[in-house]
Design a protein around this motif. Structure first.
Motif, PDB file in Angstrom:
ATOM      1  N   ALA A 154     -14.625 -11.535  29.996  1.00  0.00           N
ATOM      2  CA  ALA A 154     -15.658 -12.314  29.114  1.00  0.00           C
ATOM      3  C   ALA A 154     -15.290 -12.363  27.960  1.00  0.00           C
ATOM      4  O   ALA A 154     -15.626 -13.330  27.033  1.00  0.00           O
ATOM      5  CB  ALA A 154     -17.092 -11.219  29.143  1.00  0.00           C
ATOM      6  N   GLU A 155     -14.482 -11.516  27.036  1.00  0.00           N
ATOM      7  CA  GLU A 155     -14.124 -11.653  25.718  1.00  0.00           C
ATOM      8  C   GLU A 155     -13.072 -12.647  25.676  1.00  0.00           C
ATOM      9  O   GLU A 155     -13.092 -13.506  24.631  1.00  0.00           O
ATOM     10  CB  GLU A 155     -13.353 -10.096  25.480  1.00  0.00           C
ATOM     11  N   GLU A 156     -12.206 -12.958  26.597  1.00  0.00           N
ATOM     12  CA  GLU A 156     -10.982 -13.864  26.563  1.00  0.00           C
ATOM     13  C   GLU A 156     -11.787 -14.958  26.900  1.00  0.00           C
ATOM     14  O   GLU A 156     -11.570 -16.152  25.726  1.00  0.00           O
ATOM     15  CB  GLU A 156     -10.077 -13.711  27.375  1.00  0.00           C
ATOM     16  N   PHE A 157     -12.928 -15.541  27.614  1.00  0.00           N
ATOM     17  CA  PHE A 157     -13.473 -16.582  27.672  1.00  0.00           C
ATOM     18  C   PHE A 157     -14.367 -16.904  26.598  1.00  0.00           C
ATOM     19  O   PHE A 157     -14.542 -18.114  26.394  1.00  0.00           O
ATOM     20  CB  PHE A 157     -14.419 -16.564  29.164  1.00  0.00           C
ATOM     21  N   GLY A 158     -14.946 -15.923  26.026  1.00  0.00           N
ATOM     22  CA  GLY A 158     -15.784 -16.093  24.856  1.00  0.00           C
ATOM     23  C   GLY A 158     -14.930 -16.638  23.593  1.00  0.00           C
ATOM     24  O   GLY A 158     -15.351 -17.275  22.781  1.00  0.00           O
ATOM     25  N   ARG A 159     -13.656 -16.031  23.368  1.00  0.00           N
ATOM     26  CA  ARG A 159     -12.543 -16.642  22.512  1.00  0.00           C
ATOM     27  C   ARG A 159     -12.612 -18.121  22.573  1.00  0.00           C
ATOM     28  O   ARG A 159     -12.738 -18.871  21.639  1.00  0.00           O
ATOM     29  CB  ARG A 159     -11.432 -15.876  22.389  1.00  0.00           C
TER      30      ARG A 159
END
Length: 164
Positions: A154-159
């Motif tokens: 989720a953090e990577e997709f959020g970036r």
């Protein structure tokens, strides 16, 4: 063969490696129950709620789409050959030229490296383009990818979400 979820001018075209057998059977992308694509789209802010694979067409309303590097379904991505991935990369570049999304998000650094001969690529934004479109490599959301748990995905997709 599973149909792309695509139209011209999308904000993000997500590109999986290839359809799994469940996706092939249902006609829906990322349909295997252990796949984390749909939960991570919601957790990262791309969708207002978690969509089911059967709702994939609703992504178009949000400026999102789905395709694959290789059209041939398989139980596991490691069943694909390097030639299939390179051929798929060439076809993907043509598709991206035709549909002109703002960003091509390739789901899996290994397939990106193989399909586009970018041996040193890492997760994140890429310096190179594909079909004239900027590329962002994301971790593969398959449940088989143990390197990334749901919060890290989720953090990577959020970036990516914050950049479009």
């Amino acid at each position: 063969m599973i149909a792309d979820v695509i139209k011209p001018g999308l904000d993000v075209l997500f590109c999986g490696i290839n359809p799994g057998l469940v996706s092939e059977a249902t006609g829906h992308h990322f349909a295997r129950p252990g796949n984390r694509f749909w939960p991570v789209l919601h957790l990262s802010g791309f969708t207002p709620r978690q969509f089911a694979p059967s709702e994939q067409e609703k992504l178009l309303e949000l400026g999102l789409g789905i395709t694959n590097v290789v059209a041939r379904p398989s139980a596991r991505a490691d069943e694909l050959t390097i030639d299939e991935m390179r051929e798929g990369g060439a076809l993907l570049a043509e598709k991206v030229r035709r549909y002109s999304p703002k960003v091509l998000a390739v789901l899996g650094v290994t397939v990106y490296r193989a399909a586009f001969e970018r041996k040193k690529a890492q997760v994140g934004p890429q310096e190179d383009t594909v079909g004239g479109v900027r590329v962002w490599v994301l971790p593969n959301p398959s449940g088989l990818n143990a390197h990334y748990q749901l919060p890290a995905l989720a953090e990577e997709f959020g970036r990516l979400k914050s950049s479009v």
